[in-house]
Design a protein around this motif. Structure first.
Motif, mmCIF file in Angstrom:
data_model
loop_
_atom_site.group_PDB
_atom_site.id
_atom_site.type_symbol
_atom_site.label_atom_id
_atom_site.label_comp_id
_atom_site.label_asym_id
_atom_site.label_seq_id
_atom_site.Cartn_x
_atom_site.Cartn_y
_atom_site.Cartn_z
ATOM 1 N N LEU A 90 4.366 0.702 -1.374
ATOM 2 C CA LEU A 90 4.584 -0.588 -0.720
ATOM 3 C C LEU A 90 6.040 -0.745 -0.307
ATOM 4 C CD1 LEU A 90 3.396 -3.316 0.096
ATOM 5 C CD2 LEU A 90 3.916 -4.144 -2.197
ATOM 6 N N GLU A 91 6.938 -0.276 -1.128
ATOM 7 C CA GLU A 91 8.363 -0.385 -0.789
ATOM 8 C C GLU A 91 8.691 0.449 0.444
ATOM 9 O OE1 GLU A 91 12.722 -0.003 -3.004
ATOM 10 O OE2 GLU A 91 10.854 0.496 -4.058
ATOM 11 N N LEU A 105 4.648 -7.829 -6.561
ATOM 12 C CA LEU A 105 3.701 -8.111 -5.482
ATOM 13 C C LEU A 105 2.565 -7.083 -5.456
ATOM 14 C CD1 LEU A 105 6.003 -9.155 -2.487
ATOM 15 C CD2 LEU A 105 4.406 -10.599 -3.737
ATOM 16 N N ALA A 106 2.920 -5.796 -5.628
ATOM 17 C CA ALA A 106 1.905 -4.744 -5.577
ATOM 18 C C ALA A 106 0.927 -4.874 -6.737
ATOM 19 C CB ALA A 106 2.580 -3.373 -5.597
ATOM 20 N N VAL A 163 7.181 -1.396 3.507
ATOM 21 C CA VAL A 163 7.913 -2.614 3.864
ATOM 22 C C VAL A 163 9.246 -2.273 4.500
ATOM 23 C CG1 VAL A 163 9.086 -4.619 2.895
ATOM 24 C CG2 VAL A 163 6.755 -4.068 2.179
ATOM 25 N N ASP A 164 9.930 -1.256 3.972
ATOM 26 C CA ASP A 164 11.219 -0.865 4.546
ATOM 27 C C ASP A 164 11.050 -0.317 5.959
ATOM 28 O OD1 ASP A 164 12.452 -1.622 2.238
ATOM 29 O OD2 ASP A 164 12.489 0.391 1.357
ATOM 30 N N LEU A 177 8.898 -6.253 -5.190
ATOM 31 C CA LEU A 177 7.816 -5.502 -4.576
ATOM 32 C C LEU A 177 6.847 -4.950 -5.612
ATOM 33 C CD1 LEU A 177 9.765 -3.580 -1.777
ATOM 34 C CD2 LEU A 177 8.189 -5.498 -1.505
ATOM 35 N N GLN A 178 7.370 -4.584 -6.779
ATOM 36 C CA GLN A 178 6.491 -4.107 -7.838
ATOM 37 C C GLN A 178 5.562 -5.227 -8.325
ATOM 38 O OE1 GLN A 178 8.505 -2.293 -11.133
ATOM 39 N NE2 GLN A 178 6.592 -1.776 -12.203
ATOM 40 N N PRO A 180 3.388 0.331 -5.991
ATOM 41 C CA PRO A 180 4.712 -0.283 -5.781
ATOM 42 C C PRO A 180 5.656 0.593 -4.970
ATOM 43 C CG PRO A 180 3.978 -0.635 -8.036
ATOM 44 C CD PRO A 180 2.973 0.274 -7.401
ATOM 45 N N ARG A 205 15.029 -6.597 -5.023
ATOM 46 C CA ARG A 205 13.960 -6.283 -4.076
ATOM 47 C C ARG A 205 12.908 -5.359 -4.687
ATOM 48 N NH1 ARG A 205 13.892 -6.383 1.602
ATOM 49 N NH2 ARG A 205 12.453 -4.905 2.575
ATOM 50 N N LEU A 250 1.387 -8.141 4.129
ATOM 51 C CA LEU A 250 1.589 -6.693 4.057
ATOM 52 C C LEU A 250 0.597 -5.906 4.896
ATOM 53 C CD1 LEU A 250 2.113 -6.551 0.187
ATOM 54 C CD2 LEU A 250 3.875 -6.725 1.957
ATOM 55 N N LEU A 257 9.513 -7.945 5.158
ATOM 56 C CA LEU A 257 10.143 -8.978 4.337
ATOM 57 C C LEU A 257 11.513 -9.407 4.858
ATOM 58 C CD1 LEU A 257 9.311 -7.728 0.708
ATOM 59 C CD2 LEU A 257 8.164 -9.515 2.032
#
Length: 333
Positions: A234-235, A261-262, A238-239, A258-259, A231, A254, A106, A244
């Motif tokens: 991060l989403e 992972l965060a 990433v988008d 991501l939640q 979260p 998804r 990330l 990912l």
């Protein structure tokens, strides 16, 4: 001469009765009243001078004793800090690998711009460890001043450790939303880091920046900042970057992935940072106690020299006064 004259100066009452009595009693009919009066004044002044010098030497001896005790304490604290540092250092080296996969996947994102900033400052609960806490407090104030640029920005501060709380609460108390202490009194493990991360998640941040002292060696500690996104943040990141897209996802959707992972990235980063900061604390305390021990040894050497000089001067003065008194007696005969 000292052994002969010392019994006459044992008590002030004896001194007055000896030197201020009629001259026939002490010196016989040969000595004059003027000689006896002079010796009486000399003896009284000698007693006052010896009393002041004796008090001064006693004060120096008491201070020497205090400095010796301080030196023993600082040496013991240095040994304890060195022992604890070796134990925590092994755990720190193993925990440093926890956040690395998230950084590779990330990124660190130190300059990301968000609306809700949270600064998590990791300090110590105890002092006597140099300026590592003051450095982190200074970094926190600087980041708050640089980030506060508009009404839409929300700034928050979370502090771990009593020392950081005492330093930042005076001028940054309006930003503080969470404080914790006594994390070093228990065995620092992943459960402690999970509890801290759970409290941090309640602040509804967009990005949290963890400020801590990174342990480089026993004499070097680097102030470090680690950025972790929420979260939601991060989403979005990433988008936007497609981090990912190269992976095939299975299991939860998804957003839930991501939640997870965060949250795990936050716990892993807090755990690694806490261990780094604790190891730096032990190293800084070991250095501070070593410096204090050397300063105490230097001070003790100076006090010993001063005491010996004063004692030798007192002995010389006593001999001169006794010889002068004997010479006066010979002249009076």
């Amino acid at each position: 001469l000292g052994s002969i004259a010392r019994p006459f100066f044992r008590r002030s009452r004896l001194l007055r009765s000896t030197f201020c009595a009629p001259h026939e009693a002490m010196f016989g009919m040969r000595a004059s009243r003027k000689t006896a009066h002079v010796l009486c004044n000399v003896a009284q002044g000698w007693m006052e001078h010896v009393g002041v010098r004796h008090a001064s030497n006693q004060a120096v001896k008491q201070r020497m004793k205090s400095v010796k005790n301080i030196e023993k304490i600082t040496k013991a604290m240095k040994m304890v800090a060195a022992s604890k540092m070796r134990g925590v250092q092994s755990k720190m080296e193993q925990a440093r690998g926890f956040p690395l996969p998230f950084v590779r996947l990330l990124g660190d994102l130190p300059g990301i711009d968000v609306d809700k900033h949270l600064f998590l400052t990791l300090t110590t609960d105890r002092g006597l460890c140099g300026g590592i806490n003051s450095t982190l407090s200074k970094y926190t104030r600087t980041l708050l001043n640089l980030t506060s640029g508009g009404e839409e920005k929300k700034l928050m501060v979370a502090i771990i450790g009593d020392k950081g709380k005492a330093q930042l609460q005076r001028d940054q108390g309006d930003y503080i939303v969470y404080t914790a202490a006594d994390t070093a009194k228990v065995n620092l493990n992943f459960s402690v880091a999970s509890y801290v991360a759970e409290e941090v998640l309640k602040t509804q941040y967009d990005a949290v920046r963890i400020l801590f002292n990174r342990f480089e060696s026993a004499i070097k500690f680097t102030p470090t900042i680690v950025t972790v996104l929420s979260p939601e943040g991060l989403e979005k990141h990433v988008d936007a970057n497609g981090k990912l897209d190269m992976y095939e996802l299975e299991g939860p959707d998804r957003g839930e992935l991501l939640q997870d992972l965060a949250e795990f990235q936050l716990v892993a980063s807090v755990f690694s940072s806490l261990l780094d900061n604790q190891t730096s604390e032990m190293g800084a305390r070991m250095m501070a106690m070593d410096s204090s021990s050397r300063n105490a040894a230097d001070m003790l050497e100076k006090l010993t020299l001063s005491y010996n000089r004063s004692r030798q001067a007192g002995i010389t003065t006593e001999l001169i006064e006794i010889i002068s008194g004997a010479s006066a007696l010979d002249d009076a005969k």
